[in-house]
Design an enzyme around this catalytic site. Structure first.
Site, short mmCIF file in Angstrom:
data_model
loop_
_atom_site.label_atom_id
_atom_site.label_comp_id
_atom_site.label_asym_id
_atom_site.label_seq_id
_atom_site.Cartn_x
_atom_site.Cartn_y
_atom_site.Cartn_z
N ASP A 9 1.11 2.82 -6.68
CA ASP A 9 0.47 1.64 -7.24
C ASP A 9 -0.92 2.03 -7.76
O ASP A 9 -1.48 3.05 -7.36
CB ASP A 9 0.35 0.58 -6.15
CG ASP A 9 -0.31 -0.70 -6.61
OD1 ASP A 9 -0.07 -1.13 -7.75
OD2 ASP A 9 -1.08 -1.28 -5.82
N ASP A 11 -3.95 -0.57 -8.42
CA ASP A 11 -5.08 -1.33 -7.88
C ASP A 11 -5.13 -1.27 -6.36
O ASP A 11 -4.15 -1.56 -5.68
CB ASP A 11 -5.01 -2.78 -8.37
CG ASP A 11 -4.99 -2.84 -9.89
OD1 ASP A 11 -5.79 -2.12 -10.51
OD2 ASP A 11 -4.15 -3.57 -10.44
N ASP A 136 -0.57 -1.15 -1.75
CA ASP A 136 -1.42 -1.90 -0.81
C ASP A 136 -0.85 -3.28 -0.49
O ASP A 136 -1.35 -3.96 0.39
CB ASP A 136 -2.84 -2.05 -1.35
CG ASP A 136 -2.88 -2.87 -2.62
OD1 ASP A 136 -2.18 -2.51 -3.58
OD2 ASP A 136 -3.60 -3.89 -2.66
#
Length: 176
Positions: A9, A11, A136
């Site tokens: 990922d 961000d 996250d």
């Protein structure tokens, strides 16, 4: 021999978007958002109600994703991992259509060893055909066929269902 595929990922995993929220919020409202306040919460949950709409709108503004800080050690560790594994960047950019060009350019600048063909701009990450997903947001592991590895972030501190890593050095220990 087929290489192991690892999807990563953007961000809060390789790009520090919290820093952008903190900066823009400080400029707009002359106030701060601390990492301590964010423990177990999203940014809009820790600001005054009259500021919540502005905070939710930040990722939709042009330039929000343009020059985000790089997460510590991510370039070096991913560079080494690229020698052993097939790496993909998988970002849920569909949520923020203005982010496409900024994210693409950011990846080209900071992670040039990951080919553009390995960028996946998607909504539902369950479509990914990878052995691992480093993310996250635990909801991205729902229906993902590989193993989800949770990258530590303030908003996910109470999540206990997945293997957690706190840094790119820990990821290096797992994969290198």
């Amino acid at each position: 021999m087929t290489k192991i595929r690892i999807a990563v990922d953007m961000d809060e995993v390789i790009a520090d978007s919290i820093a952008r929220f903190q900066k823009w919020y400080g400029l707009d409202f002359q106030s701060t958002i601390t990492l301590e306040q964010l423990q177990g919460k999203n940014a809009h949950e820790v600001v005054a109600p009259e500021h919540q709409a502005a905070l939710r709108e930040y990722p939709n503004r042009p330039g929000f994703f343009k020059d985000l800080p790089i997460m510590a050690d991510s370039q070096r560790v991913l560079g080494e991992m690229a020698q052993r594994y097939e790496l993909f960047i998988a970002t849920a950019a569909m949520e923020f259509p203005n982010s496409f060009l900024d994210k693409y350019n950011w990846l080209q600048q900071h992670f040039p060893f990951i080919p553009w063909r390995n960028y996946v701009f998607c909504g539902d990450k369950s479509i990914l055909n990878a052995d691992y997903l480093i993310d996250d947001n635990a909801f991205n592991f729902d229906n993902f066929r590989g193993e989800g590895i949770l990258f530590n972030a303030p908003h996910n501190v109470h999540e206990t269902r997945y293997r957690r890593v706190h840094s790119w050095l820990e990821i290096g220990e797992i994969f290198l």
